[in-house]
Design a protein around this motif. Structure first.
Motif, mmCIF file in Angstrom:
data_model
loop_
_atom_site.group_PDB
_atom_site.id
_atom_site.type_symbol
_atom_site.label_atom_id
_atom_site.label_comp_id
_atom_site.label_asym_id
_atom_site.label_seq_id
_atom_site.Cartn_x
_atom_site.Cartn_y
_atom_site.Cartn_z
ATOM 1 N N GLN A 165 0.839 -1.210 0.000
ATOM 2 C CA GLN A 165 0.000 0.000 0.000
ATOM 3 C C GLN A 165 0.878 1.266 0.000
ATOM 4 O O GLN A 165 0.622 2.211 -0.756
ATOM 5 C CB GLN A 165 -0.911 -0.030 1.225
ATOM 6 C CG GLN A 165 -1.982 1.067 1.243
ATOM 7 C CD GLN A 165 -1.473 2.379 1.813
ATOM 8 O OE1 GLN A 165 -0.576 2.388 2.652
ATOM 9 N NE2 GLN A 165 -2.052 3.473 1.347
ATOM 10 N N THR A 166 1.915 1.277 0.838
ATOM 11 C CA THR A 166 2.800 2.447 0.899
ATOM 12 C C THR A 166 3.613 2.595 -0.381
ATOM 13 O O THR A 166 3.730 3.703 -0.931
ATOM 14 C CB THR A 166 3.750 2.323 2.107
ATOM 15 O OG1 THR A 166 2.990 2.149 3.295
ATOM 16 C CG2 THR A 166 4.619 3.552 2.230
ATOM 17 N N SER A 177 1.387 3.637 -3.454
ATOM 18 C CA SER A 177 0.892 5.011 -3.341
ATOM 19 C C SER A 177 1.990 6.020 -3.658
ATOM 20 O O SER A 177 1.716 7.093 -4.229
ATOM 21 C CB SER A 177 0.347 5.260 -1.936
ATOM 22 O OG SER A 177 1.368 5.171 -0.960
ATOM 23 N N LYS A 178 3.228 5.671 -3.329
ATOM 24 C CA LYS A 178 4.336 6.598 -3.590
ATOM 25 C C LYS A 178 4.760 6.593 -5.053
ATOM 26 O O LYS A 178 5.006 7.649 -5.639
ATOM 27 C CB LYS A 178 5.522 6.252 -2.693
ATOM 28 C CG LYS A 178 5.286 6.567 -1.223
ATOM 29 C CD LYS A 178 5.054 8.058 -1.019
ATOM 30 C CE LYS A 178 4.794 8.402 0.417
ATOM 31 N NZ LYS A 178 4.543 9.853 0.620
ATOM 32 N N GLU A 226 4.988 10.486 6.664
ATOM 33 C CA GLU A 226 4.116 9.310 6.688
ATOM 34 C C GLU A 226 3.849 8.858 8.126
ATOM 35 O O GLU A 226 2.701 8.624 8.516
ATOM 36 C CB GLU A 226 4.767 8.165 5.904
ATOM 37 C CG GLU A 226 4.656 8.285 4.409
ATOM 38 C CD GLU A 226 3.307 7.805 3.899
ATOM 39 O OE1 GLU A 226 2.725 6.899 4.516
ATOM 40 O OE2 GLU A 226 2.847 8.354 2.892
ATOM 41 N N ARG A 243 3.019 5.846 -7.594
ATOM 42 C CA ARG A 243 1.945 6.354 -8.447
ATOM 43 C C ARG A 243 1.705 7.848 -8.256
ATOM 44 O O ARG A 243 0.918 8.438 -9.000
ATOM 45 C CB ARG A 243 0.643 5.588 -8.154
ATOM 46 C CG ARG A 243 0.668 4.132 -8.604
ATOM 47 C CD ARG A 243 -0.583 3.417 -8.121
ATOM 48 N NE ARG A 243 -0.605 2.019 -8.564
ATOM 49 C CZ ARG A 243 -1.523 1.126 -8.171
ATOM 50 N NH1 ARG A 243 -2.487 1.504 -7.323
ATOM 51 N NH2 ARG A 243 -1.466 -0.114 -8.604
ATOM 52 N N ALA A 244 2.362 8.442 -7.276
ATOM 53 C CA ALA A 244 2.167 9.862 -7.000
ATOM 54 C C ALA A 244 2.722 10.711 -8.146
ATOM 55 O O ALA A 244 3.735 10.364 -8.760
ATOM 56 C CB ALA A 244 2.846 10.237 -5.691
#
Length: 413
Positions: A10-11, A14-15, A207, A17-18
């Motif tokens: 998840q982390t 999310s990074k 985070e 794809r930022a």
């Protein structure tokens, strides 16, 4: 393990794809390809065309001497007599006077700076030879004109040690003999490591701190152990930074395969020596270990705070120590790369990733100090992760305001 992988994925996703990750990565990749074509880009904006022929008119003896001297420079320009026509890529050199010598150069286009320097060098040699002849100097006297002074350095610190005096005298101007390619590897390693640390240290601290300040952590720790959650966060952020680094390396490799660097390499003298392979291997190792160490420390510092306002204060040590290590490495490159400050700081864990690549440039350093530096970082990383897990476990549900209040409470527990 499944809970660890869930938090990690998840982390990580999310990074990567930022938009910030994509934009910053794209910008660096573009800069790599622009740097690979730097000479071609300069050529686009350079309106001057290279000369192919220099036609000489005037005194035949001087013209013949110029042709001999110029051909010895091994340029791509040919020298010939003037035939009355001046075409594209040609220049006319007219010998106006011989006592004193004066010359005129005519061309229909701008002459590139490197070719103009070659022409001026050849004309200077012709004038020097003519001056020697006009003064009727003997060969010995003419040779003395180009002789360099014999200088002996009597340095107080080297007194009584003939070998050290000789070494000091041989240095002359005090500048070290640095291989250009090794220097480029060093600069790239230190600069990339510094900026990745500054970028991702802030991200991982944010985070951890954001979860605590928003109280999301209360729901997380009900299903995932705090230590597992923190280690997954640290591993994910390290993986994100290594992913970005891998993209940069792939871009560099692609640029090497796609573009011809022969002209650029010859122009800047980028040639490998016996220390280059060692330099590249250890620079890469210290880059990876340095990122892991600083990101682990950033996660530990982020776990101390309970308010986002305290984040920058908490991460100040990371910024400060990385900046000090960066400056120690950069400012000692052109001095003594193995002085007392460099040797001592290279064994301090937070400075080791920056300073050890500098010592790897020196052939006299040897393998043992470099391996000791790797061992120091590995032990420091293990200690940083253990401290981060311990601090996070004891402060994860803390609502105390202020870093020092949380630190005192963690010490008591």
């Amino acid at each position: 393990m499944s809970k660890f992988l869930a938090t990690f994925s998840q982390t990580y996703l999310s990074k990567v794809r930022a938009k910030s990750f994509m934009i910053s990565t794209l910008i660096i990749v573009l800069l790599i390809f622009i740097g690979a074509n730097f000479d071609k880009i300069i050529g686009i904006f350079d309106s001057s065309e290279e000369l192919t022929t220099i036609k000489v008119e005037g005194n035949e003896a001087v013209a013949a001497q110029f042709e001999t001297v110029f051909n010895a420079l091994e340029t791509d320009i040919s020298v010939s007599e003037n035939d009355g026509e001046l075409g594209e890529g040609e220049a006319l050199l007219t010998i106006e006077e011989t006592e004193p010598m004066t010359f005129t150069i005519e061309a229909d286009q701008e002459i590139p700076g490197d070719q103009m320097s070659d022409i001026e060098m050849a004309l200077g040699e012709v004038q020097r030879s003519a001056t020697i002849q006009s003064l009727n100097l003997s060969p010995e006297e003419a040779q003395r004109l180009n002789a360099t002074p014999d200088i002996t350095y009597d340095i107080a610190s080297a007194a009584g040690d003939p070998e050290e005096e000789e070494a000091t005298a041989s240095e002359g101007d005090g500048m070290p003999d640095i291989n250009i390619l090794n220097m480029v590897v060093f600069y790239v390693t230190v600069i990339v490591m510094f900026f990745i640390i500054i970028n991702y240290a802030s991200q991982i601290g944010t985070e951890v701190a954001m979860e605590k300040t928003s109280r999301v952590i209360e729901m997380i720790v009900s299903s995932v152990p705090p230590v597992t959650h923190l280690l997954a966060k640290i591993t994910a952020m390290i993986s994100v930074s290594l992913t970005q680094l891998a993209i940069f390396l792939i871009a560099i490799f692609a640029a090497i395969q796609l573009f011809d660097f022969s002209d650029l390499i010859s122009e800047f003298g980028l040639e490998a020596n016996d220390q280059t392979a060692t330099m590249i291997v250890y620079s890469f190792i210290y880059l990876i270990l340095g990122l892991i160490l600083y990101l682990s420390i950033s996660a530990m510092l982020g776990s101390f705070i309970s308010r986002m306002e305290d984040l920058q204060q908490a991460l100040l040590p990371v910024t400060m120590f990385s900046l000090i290590g960066f400056y120690i490495a950069i400012f000692n490159l052109w001095g003594s790369a193995d002085n007392l400050l460099v040797r001592i700081s290279s064994y301090f864990p937070l400075f080791t990733p920056f300073v050890m690549p500098l010592r790897a440039m020196n052939e006299e350093t040897g393998q043992m100090p470099l391996l000791i530096g790797v061992a120091i970082l590995l032990v420091s990383i293990a200690l940083a992760i253990w401290l981060a897990a311990s601090v996070y476990r004891n402060s994860v549900l803390s609502t105390s305001n202020g870093i020092f209040k949380n630190l005192k409470r963690v010490r008591k527990e």
